[in-house]
Design a protein around this motif. Structure first.
Motif, mmCIF file in Angstrom:
data_model
loop_
_atom_site.group_PDB
_atom_site.id
_atom_site.type_symbol
_atom_site.label_atom_id
_atom_site.label_comp_id
_atom_site.label_asym_id
_atom_site.label_seq_id
_atom_site.Cartn_x
_atom_site.Cartn_y
_atom_site.Cartn_z
ATOM 1 N N ASP A 26 0.833 -1.214 0.000
ATOM 2 C CA ASP A 26 0.000 0.000 0.000
ATOM 3 C C ASP A 26 0.863 1.257 0.000
ATOM 4 O O ASP A 26 0.531 2.240 -0.679
ATOM 5 N N LEU A 27 1.962 1.236 0.759
ATOM 6 C CA LEU A 27 2.852 2.409 0.791
ATOM 7 C C LEU A 27 3.407 2.725 -0.597
ATOM 8 O O LEU A 27 3.631 3.887 -0.930
ATOM 9 N N TRP A 28 3.630 1.699 -1.406
ATOM 10 C CA TRP A 28 4.178 1.881 -2.756
ATOM 11 C C TRP A 28 3.123 2.291 -3.783
ATOM 12 O O TRP A 28 3.478 2.744 -4.866
ATOM 13 N N THR A 29 1.840 2.106 -3.474
ATOM 14 C CA THR A 29 0.830 2.220 -4.528
ATOM 15 C C THR A 29 -0.291 3.213 -4.256
ATOM 16 O O THR A 29 -1.164 3.380 -5.103
ATOM 17 N N LYS A 30 -0.295 3.847 -3.097
ATOM 18 C CA LYS A 30 -1.338 4.827 -2.784
ATOM 19 C C LYS A 30 -0.704 6.202 -2.610
ATOM 20 O O LYS A 30 0.107 6.405 -1.711
ATOM 21 N N PRO A 31 -1.062 7.151 -3.475
ATOM 22 C CA PRO A 31 -0.416 8.472 -3.432
ATOM 23 C C PRO A 31 -0.433 9.136 -2.057
ATOM 24 O O PRO A 31 0.561 9.751 -1.668
ATOM 25 N N ASP A 32 -1.544 8.996 -1.303
ATOM 26 C CA ASP A 32 -1.604 9.649 0.008
ATOM 27 C C ASP A 32 -0.600 9.035 0.983
ATOM 28 O O ASP A 32 -0.193 9.682 1.952
ATOM 29 N N LEU A 33 -0.178 7.797 0.733
ATOM 30 C CA LEU A 33 0.859 7.164 1.551
ATOM 31 C C LEU A 33 2.253 7.404 0.971
ATOM 32 O O LEU A 33 3.223 7.578 1.711
ATOM 33 N N MET A 34 2.366 7.419 -0.354
ATOM 34 C CA MET A 34 3.664 7.633 -1.012
ATOM 35 C C MET A 34 4.291 8.969 -0.580
ATOM 36 O O MET A 34 5.503 9.056 -0.393
ATOM 37 N N PHE A 41 16.226 11.961 -0.848
ATOM 38 C CA PHE A 41 17.043 12.883 -0.060
ATOM 39 C C PHE A 41 16.997 12.507 1.412
ATOM 40 O O PHE A 41 15.942 12.124 1.919
ATOM 41 N N PRO A 42 18.116 12.644 2.132
ATOM 42 C CA PRO A 42 18.060 12.440 3.579
ATOM 43 C C PRO A 42 17.256 13.570 4.213
ATOM 44 O O PRO A 42 17.061 14.614 3.607
ATOM 45 N N GLY A 43 16.764 13.353 5.426
ATOM 46 C CA GLY A 43 16.040 14.417 6.124
ATOM 47 C C GLY A 43 14.564 14.387 5.838
ATOM 48 O O GLY A 43 13.972 13.345 5.571
ATOM 49 N N THR A 44 13.957 15.554 5.850
ATOM 50 C CA THR A 44 12.510 15.698 5.712
ATOM 51 C C THR A 44 12.025 15.260 4.332
ATOM 52 O O THR A 44 12.649 15.569 3.321
ATOM 53 N N VAL A 45 10.899 14.562 4.312
ATOM 54 C CA VAL A 45 10.306 14.098 3.064
ATOM 55 C C VAL A 45 9.339 15.161 2.544
ATOM 56 O O VAL A 45 8.461 15.619 3.262
ATOM 57 N N ASP A 46 9.538 15.559 1.288
ATOM 58 C CA ASP A 46 8.645 16.498 0.603
ATOM 59 C C ASP A 46 8.355 15.889 -0.764
ATOM 60 O O ASP A 46 9.218 15.897 -1.638
ATOM 61 N N CYS A 47 7.169 15.315 -0.920
ATOM 62 C CA CYS A 47 6.850 14.592 -2.151
ATOM 63 C C CYS A 47 5.417 14.867 -2.566
ATOM 64 O O CYS A 47 4.524 14.955 -1.728
ATOM 65 N N LYS A 48 5.217 14.996 -3.871
ATOM 66 C CA LYS A 48 3.889 15.031 -4.465
ATOM 67 C C LYS A 48 3.801 13.785 -5.343
ATOM 68 O O LYS A 48 4.749 13.478 -6.067
ATOM 69 N N ALA A 49 2.691 13.069 -5.272
ATOM 70 C CA ALA A 49 2.575 11.806 -6.001
ATOM 71 C C ALA A 49 1.192 11.645 -6.611
ATOM 72 O O ALA A 49 0.195 12.087 -6.041
ATOM 73 N N SER A 50 1.159 11.009 -7.769
ATOM 74 C CA SER A 50 -0.102 10.580 -8.370
ATOM 75 C C SER A 50 0.155 9.245 -9.056
ATOM 76 O O SER A 50 1.266 8.978 -9.509
ATOM 77 N N CYS A 51 -0.871 8.394 -9.073
ATOM 78 C CA CYS A 51 -0.700 7.128 -9.782
ATOM 79 C C CYS A 51 -2.039 6.545 -10.199
ATOM 80 O O CYS A 51 -3.066 6.790 -9.577
ATOM 81 N N ASP A 52 -1.977 5.805 -11.279
ATOM 82 C CA ASP A 52 -3.105 5.053 -11.826
ATOM 83 C C ASP A 52 -2.656 3.595 -11.781
ATOM 84 O O ASP A 52 -2.001 3.110 -12.704
ATOM 85 N N LEU A 53 -2.967 2.912 -10.668
ATOM 86 C CA LEU A 53 -2.437 1.582 -10.403
ATOM 87 C C LEU A 53 -3.152 0.517 -11.233
ATOM 88 O O LEU A 53 -4.163 -0.045 -10.825
ATOM 89 N N ARG A 54 -2.591 0.270 -12.403
ATOM 90 C CA ARG A 54 -3.048 -0.802 -13.301
ATOM 91 C C ARG A 54 -1.934 -1.008 -14.316
ATOM 92 O O ARG A 54 -1.152 -0.071 -14.576
ATOM 93 N N PRO A 55 -1.804 -2.195 -14.881
ATOM 94 C CA PRO A 55 -0.775 -2.370 -15.919
ATOM 95 C C PRO A 55 -0.979 -1.350 -17.033
ATOM 96 O O PRO A 55 -2.084 -1.183 -17.538
ATOM 97 N N GLY A 56 0.069 -0.606 -17.342
ATOM 98 C CA GLY A 56 -0.009 0.465 -18.338
ATOM 99 C C GLY A 56 -0.389 1.809 -17.748
ATOM 100 O O GLY A 56 -0.287 2.830 -18.421
ATOM 101 N N GLY A 57 -0.829 1.825 -16.487
ATOM 102 C CA GLY A 57 -1.186 3.072 -15.811
ATOM 103 C C GLY A 57 0.065 3.862 -15.459
ATOM 104 O O GLY A 57 1.137 3.298 -15.248
#
Length: 149
Positions: A26-34, A41-57
């Motif tokens: 789930d951590l690898w595949t849900k943007p709100d968890l990613m 980078f070491p230190g604080t995590v600052d990430c924006k993520a989006s994904c369409d979890l399906r083959p070819g997504g």
């Protein structure tokens, strides 16, 4: 690059994480968890993520620190919940060439062995940086899991 091309340097990073394979998947595949852990980078995590979890997504990440920002995108090739995830990975540090990342999750009781293999890197020169980056990413993932415990 063709999917059958396995030339080029390979980075492989391993961790044993105190969490179940389903939770890690789930951590690898849900943007709100990613966004909580996906950062080279070491230190604080600052990430924006989006994904369409399906083959070819498609997925896209913007990972930032005070010094730099990395934009990466790719497409999902194989999804075998909760054991394996395979996706392309392309960004400025791969010379905007499609590389291939495989995430393998092997349950070990209340822990999971996590293996990330990054193939088809275009040059040996970027091998060390990607080894450090994936190491930091997996450290952040382990921290995110421990905060959930």
């Amino acid at each position: 690059m063709d999917r059958g091309d396995t030339t080029g340097p390979i980075v492989q990073v391993r961790r044993r994480v105190k969490a179940g394979a389903e939770q890690i998947f789930d951590l690898w595949t849900k943007p709100d968890l990613m966004v909580r852990w996906m950062s080279p980078f070491p230190g604080t995590v600052d990430c924006k993520a989006s994904c369409d979890l399906r083959p070819g997504g498609a997925f896209s990440l913007v990972m930032s620190s005070e010094q730099a920002s990395r934009e990466v995108s790719g497409t999902y090739v194989q999804i075998d919940r909760p054991r394996k995830l395979v996706f392309t990975w392309m960004g400025p540090l791969t010379n905007n060439v499609n590389t291939l990342v495989t995430v393998e999750l092997n349950p070990r009781g209340d822990e999971t062995d996590l293996v990330v293999t990054h193939e088809r890197l275009p040059t040996q020169a970027i091998h060390e940086g990607h080894t450090k980056g994936w190491g930091n990413i997996l450290d952040h993932l382990a921290d995110a899991v421990s905060k959930d415990a």
